[in-house]
Enzyme design. Structure first.
Site, PDB file in Angstrom:
ATOM      1  N   GLU A   1      -9.223  -5.390  -4.786  1.00 41.46           N
ATOM      2  CA  GLU A   1      -8.656  -4.329  -3.940  1.00 41.46           C
ATOM      3  C   GLU A   1      -9.738  -3.486  -3.261  1.00 41.46           C
ATOM      4  O   GLU A   1      -9.651  -3.145  -2.093  1.00 41.46           O
ATOM      5  CB  GLU A   1      -7.770  -3.389  -4.790  1.00 41.46           C
ATOM      6  CG  GLU A   1      -6.479  -4.008  -5.286  1.00 41.46           C
ATOM      7  CD  GLU A   1      -5.380  -4.053  -4.250  1.00 41.46           C
ATOM      8  OE1 GLU A   1      -5.603  -3.640  -3.105  1.00 41.46           O
ATOM      9  OE2 GLU A   1      -4.280  -4.518  -4.598  1.00 41.46           O
TER      10      GLU A   1
ATOM     11  N   SER B   1       0.846  -1.196   0.000  1.00 40.28           N
ATOM     12  CA  SER B   1       0.000   0.000   0.000  1.00 40.28           C
ATOM     13  C   SER B   1       0.887   1.254   0.000  1.00 40.28           C
ATOM     14  O   SER B   1       1.710   1.414  -0.898  1.00 40.28           O
ATOM     15  CB  SER B   1      -0.969  -0.055   1.187  1.00 40.28           C
ATOM     16  OG  SER B   1      -2.037   0.838   0.999  1.00 40.28           O
TER      17      SER B   1
ATOM     18  N   HIS C   1      -7.639  -5.653  -0.583  1.00 39.64           N
ATOM     19  CA  HIS C   1      -6.406  -4.932  -0.257  1.00 39.64           C
ATOM     20  C   HIS C   1      -5.747  -5.550   0.984  1.00 39.64           C
ATOM     21  O   HIS C   1      -6.410  -5.808   1.976  1.00 39.64           O
ATOM     22  CB  HIS C   1      -6.773  -3.468  -0.001  1.00 39.64           C
ATOM     23  CG  HIS C   1      -5.604  -2.545   0.076  1.00 39.64           C
ATOM     24  ND1 HIS C   1      -4.739  -2.372  -0.991  1.00 39.64           N
ATOM     25  CD2 HIS C   1      -5.158  -1.736   1.068  1.00 39.64           C
ATOM     26  CE1 HIS C   1      -3.819  -1.479  -0.639  1.00 39.64           C
ATOM     27  NE2 HIS C   1      -4.042  -1.099   0.597  1.00 39.64           N
TER      28      HIS C   1
END
Length: 501
Positions: A318, A194, A411
């Site tokens: 995601e 990230s 994610h």
């Protein structure tokens, strides 16, 4: 649990850690002087040497952030302080004849939260398989990742890209000291997820980081997070206003404000941006200074970034995480219409047409995930592959439990495989009996690739490098496989798209 102490000699002094479960651990070794007092908002200074033995058995502070993000367990929170520039080292207990590859993890958290002490990032499973694992803290939010340098005065200098400068100093510390821990200073892989993935990719374009690492892994980098000096100056002025300072007193107010006041004002700045569609996210890298002269993607495309092997990739779903938590992504029709409001009609049409069934909920979530993450991975792969070996992946695996919760391969779920969580008690809760074998197979597959890459720069003979001719993608799933340019319409829909003003 049997535990004993272990020591290592660094350039600054002796550090004592502990040995348990087949690994040696040292926690919260300082790599810089505390950036407090007159060093606030300044480039980091090397740590001061100490005499005697420094006890590095426990984690000390994380960077200032909202307290809810510092939870380490039920009812357990990590203390916060500006004195947070430390790193942790984990090594296999058994000695090795040869120096081991070094894997340096940069945590995520949107540049505003996170810590290397989060239990998920422990790294012992990686170390046991034959590497020296290092995890690093860096300054977050207004104190590290918001460019306030435009508010400098004759008396108060405020440096830019502080968090990148922190990480360069940490990598210099690793270069100087890691051999003492059994690591090979010439074989360092940086990896992050990230915001940590964005930082990993950005470091390829930081001149001062050149030669400090040999390869990089960027897991779910986000798109459009660089900003110009001009835009940064506008955000800095707005930040000073939210802090209650007049422009002429801003630098002084920044030095006097408490860390908590700075964190609170930074969240108001982000909320303002969300409400008023101010374009670029205010926090993250700024281009055009000595630390980061140009946009990392531009630098890669023109061969001006470090030409090191790169793995980059995203997860299949995601966007789903952001429908539940951190609702900052456009994952429904009204948010998407707002996102695309100022985009040319032809480009808007091209983007929505790439998601069959739009505006259905699943098409919106896919679009939001691609806007934020997949587009960045595609962009980085296209730019870097012209000059250095580049490997693109997509992580599709999700145990039934994550699918039942409506999260799927969302994610950060690849971290469960990277850090071998499926072999722990928590992993057992996430995998009903039928899933256990598949989860371990995917974990072994990901770890084997990351490990091979950290040794040689190649993640396995059967994973072809990405080229613009065939665009090979490794898909990690119950049965992992190679696909070629799996979503050309989605990839091309975002080409050239930018929110930056």
């Amino acid at each position: 649990m049997h535990e004993r102490t272990t020591r290592a000699r660094t350039a600054d002094g002796i550090v004592e850690g502990f040995t348990r479960d087949g690994v040696n651990r040292w926690r919260s070794i300082p790599y810089a002087r505390p950036p407090v007092g007159r060093l606030r908002f300044k480039a980091p200074q090397p740590a001061r040497p100490w005499s005697g033995v420094r006890h590095c058995h426990g984690f000390t502070n994380c960077a200032p952030q909202q307290r809810r993000y510092t939870m380490l367990g039920i009812g357990r929170y990590q203390p916060m302080s500006e004195d947070c520039l430390t790193l942790n080292v984990v090594t296999p207990e058994a000695g090795h004849d040869e120096p081991l590859p070094v894997m340096v993890f940069i945590h995520g958290g949107g540049y505003i939260m996170g810590s290397s002490a989060i239990p998920l990032y422990d790294g012992a499973a990686l170390a046991r398989r034959g590497c020296v694992y290092v995890s690093v803290n860096y300054r977050l939010g207004a104190l590290g990742c918001l460019d306030l340098s435009s508010l400098s005065t004759a008396d108060i200098t405020i440096d830019s890209n502080l968090y990148l400068r922190d990480l360069v100093l940490a990598l210099q510390w690793i270069r100087q000291n890691i051999a003492e821990f059994g690591g090979d200073p010439g074989n360092v892989t940086i990896f992050g997820e990230s915001a940590g993935a964005c930082i990993t990719a950005t470091l390829l374009a930081v001149p001062a980081a050149e030669g400090l690492f040999a390869r990089a892994i960027s897991e779910s980098p986000a798109s459009g997070l660089v900003r110009s000096k001009e835009i940064s100056a506008q955000f800095a002025t707005r930040f000073a206003h939210l802090l209650g300072a007049r422009p002429e007193d801003a630098a002084d107010a920044l030095m006097r404000a408490s860390a908590a006041q700075l964190v609170e004002s930074q969240h108001r700045l982000i909320d303002d941006g969300m409400k008023n569609r101010l374009g670029a996210f205010p926090i993250g890298p700024v281009i055009g200074d000595d630390c980061l002269p140009e946009d990392p993607v531009e630098a890669m495309a023109h061969g001006r970034a470090q030409r090191v092997p790169l793995i980059v990739g995203t997860n299949a779903e995601e966007g789903r995480l952001f429908t539940r938590f951190l609702k900052m992504l456009p994952t429904n029709q009204s948010m998407i219409e707002e996102l695309l409001a100022d985009v040319e009609p032809a480009a808007r049409e091209r983007i929505t047409a790439a998601y069959p069934g739009y505006p259905s909920s699943s098409a919106c979530i896919q679009l939001g995930g691609d806007f934020a993450f997949s587009s960045a991975a595609w962009q980085l792969a296209e730019a870097h592959s012209g000059h250095a070996p580049t490997y693109l992946y997509r992580y599709d695996y999700a145990p039934r439990m994550l699918r039942w919760w409506g999260l799927g391969a969302t994610h950060a779920t690849e971290l469960l495989a990277v850090f071998d969580v499926y072999r722990t008690r928590l992993g057992g809760l996430l995998t009903a009996a039928a899933d256990q074998r598949a989860a371990l197979r995917v974990s072994n597959q990901v770890q084997r690739r990351w490990r091979a890459f950290s040794r040689s720069g190649v993640p396995g003979d059967d994973w072809p490098a990405y080229t613009v001719e065939d665009r090979a993608v490794m898909v990690f799933d119950r049965k992992s496989r190679i696909e070629f340019d799996p979503h050309p319409h989605r990839r091309m829909a975002w080409a050239g798209f930018s929110l930056a003003q």
